[in-house]
Design a protein around this motif. Structure first.
Motif, short mmCIF file in Angstrom:
data_model
loop_
_atom_site.label_atom_id
_atom_site.label_comp_id
_atom_site.label_asym_id
_atom_site.label_seq_id
_atom_site.Cartn_x
_atom_site.Cartn_y
_atom_site.Cartn_z
N ALA A 46 0.84 -1.21 0.00
CA ALA A 46 0.00 0.00 0.00
C ALA A 46 0.87 1.26 0.00
CB ALA A 46 -0.93 -0.01 1.20
N LEU A 47 2.01 1.20 0.69
CA LEU A 47 2.92 2.34 0.69
C LEU A 47 3.60 2.53 -0.66
CD1 LEU A 47 4.47 2.27 4.26
CD2 LEU A 47 3.27 4.17 3.18
N GLU A 48 3.73 1.47 -1.42
CA GLU A 48 4.26 1.62 -2.78
C GLU A 48 3.29 2.43 -3.62
OE1 GLU A 48 5.29 -2.19 -4.44
OE2 GLU A 48 6.69 -2.62 -2.80
N GLN A 49 1.99 2.26 -3.37
CA GLN A 49 0.96 3.03 -4.09
C GLN A 49 0.87 4.46 -3.58
OE1 GLN A 49 -2.87 1.15 -3.96
NE2 GLN A 49 -2.05 -0.86 -4.53
N ASP A 50 1.05 4.64 -2.29
CA ASP A 50 0.92 5.97 -1.66
C ASP A 50 2.03 6.15 -0.63
OD1 ASP A 50 0.08 8.40 -0.72
OD2 ASP A 50 -1.79 7.66 0.16
N PRO A 51 3.26 6.46 -1.07
CA PRO A 51 4.40 6.52 -0.14
C PRO A 51 4.34 7.67 0.86
CG PRO A 51 5.08 7.11 -2.37
CD PRO A 51 3.65 6.67 -2.45
N THR A 52 3.47 8.63 0.65
CA THR A 52 3.39 9.76 1.58
C THR A 52 2.30 9.58 2.63
OG1 THR A 52 1.89 10.97 0.14
CG2 THR A 52 4.26 11.36 -0.16
N SER A 53 1.61 8.46 2.65
CA SER A 53 0.50 8.25 3.57
C SER A 53 1.00 8.24 5.02
CB SER A 53 -0.21 6.94 3.27
OG SER A 53 -1.15 6.65 4.28
N TYR A 54 0.61 9.26 5.75
CA TYR A 54 1.02 9.38 7.15
C TYR A 54 0.49 8.20 7.97
CZ TYR A 54 2.07 11.80 11.53
OH TYR A 54 2.58 12.14 12.76
N GLY A 55 -0.75 7.83 7.76
CA GLY A 55 -1.36 6.74 8.53
C GLY A 55 -0.69 5.40 8.28
N LEU A 56 -0.40 5.10 7.02
CA LEU A 56 0.26 3.84 6.71
C LEU A 56 1.69 3.81 7.27
CD1 LEU A 56 -0.94 3.27 3.04
CD2 LEU A 56 -1.60 1.95 5.07
N ARG A 57 2.37 4.94 7.21
CA ARG A 57 3.73 5.00 7.77
C ARG A 57 3.69 4.84 9.29
NH1 ARG A 57 5.08 10.37 5.82
NH2 ARG A 57 6.96 10.21 7.04
N MET A 58 2.65 5.37 9.92
CA MET A 58 2.49 5.19 11.36
C MET A 58 2.27 3.72 11.70
SD MET A 58 1.47 7.44 14.22
CE MET A 58 0.56 8.66 13.38
N LEU A 59 1.46 3.04 10.90
CA LEU A 59 1.25 1.61 11.12
C LEU A 59 2.54 0.82 10.91
CD1 LEU A 59 -2.23 1.05 9.45
CD2 LEU A 59 -1.71 1.20 11.89
N ARG A 60 3.33 1.21 9.93
CA ARG A 60 4.61 0.54 9.71
C ARG A 60 5.53 0.73 10.92
NH1 ARG A 60 7.91 1.75 4.34
NH2 ARG A 60 7.81 3.86 5.20
N ALA A 61 5.55 1.93 11.48
CA ALA A 61 6.36 2.18 12.66
C ALA A 61 5.88 1.33 13.84
CB ALA A 61 6.31 3.67 13.03
N TRP A 62 4.58 1.23 14.00
CA TRP A 62 4.01 0.40 15.06
C TRP A 62 4.43 -1.06 14.88
CZ3 TRP A 62 -2.02 -0.24 15.75
CH2 TRP A 62 -2.29 -0.93 16.93
N ALA A 63 4.38 -1.53 13.65
CA ALA A 63 4.80 -2.91 13.37
C ALA A 63 6.28 -3.10 13.70
CB ALA A 63 4.52 -3.26 11.91
N PHE A 64 7.10 -2.11 13.35
CA PHE A 64 8.53 -2.20 13.67
C PHE A 64 8.75 -2.26 15.18
CE2 PHE A 64 9.74 0.17 9.51
CZ PHE A 64 9.79 -1.03 8.82
N LEU A 65 7.96 -1.50 15.93
CA LEU A 65 8.09 -1.54 17.39
C LEU A 65 7.72 -2.92 17.93
CD1 LEU A 65 6.60 1.90 18.46
CD2 LEU A 65 8.96 1.14 18.74
#
Length: 146
Positions: A46-65
């Motif tokens: 999904a981030l490949e489709q919309d790399p600037t998505s704040y919400g998706l990046r936040m979820l990725r950070a949560w997953a990394f944590l």
């Protein structure tokens, strides 16, 4: 009619099901269940489709944590906090990522700001925990923490 003929219904497709919005909902649900690997498998395309998505990046950070990929979480959260300094969740998560790397002095300002912005008791507990650890390790005194 022959017996081998089977009537097959088309798959159900709801509006927005294939886009980043759907990925956000699915990934959030997975992260609530602590399924970080699966959530990343949903978020990354999904981030490949919309790399600037704040919400998706936040979820990725949560997953990394959750996966204890703390350097990746720190990098993602640093960018998110730079974009939106008033986001208390991102700031708290950045503080936690730094704390978990034993970078207590770096973590404390982020944790304090998140606690002040949100008033969340969990954020306040994180501040007290880091302050106590700093004092116990001798990096600072309790008097210097105020």
């Amino acid at each position: 009619m022959t017996d081998d003929f089977q009537l097959q219904a088309p798959p159900l497709v709801f509006p927005g099901q294939a886009g980043p919005e759907s990925a956000y909902r699915v990934a959030h649900d997975l992260l609530e269940r602590r399924a970080a690997r699966e959530a990343l498998e949903v978020v990354e395309p999904a981030l490949e489709q919309d790399p600037t998505s704040y919400g998706l990046r936040m979820l990725r950070a949560w997953a990394f944590l959750i996966r204890v990929q703390l350097e990746k979480a720190e990098a993602e959260l640093t960018e998110l906090v730079a974009e939106n300094p008033a986001d208390d969740w991102a700031r708290h998560a950045l503080g936690r990522a730094l704390e978990r790397q034993s970078r207590l002095r770096d973590a404390l300002p982020h944790l304090r700001l998140a606690a002040a912005m949100s008033g969340d008791p969990e954020h306040e507990v994180a501040v007290l925990r880091v302050e106590r650890r700093l004092a116990e390790t001798g990096e600072t005194s309790y008097d210097d923490l105020t």
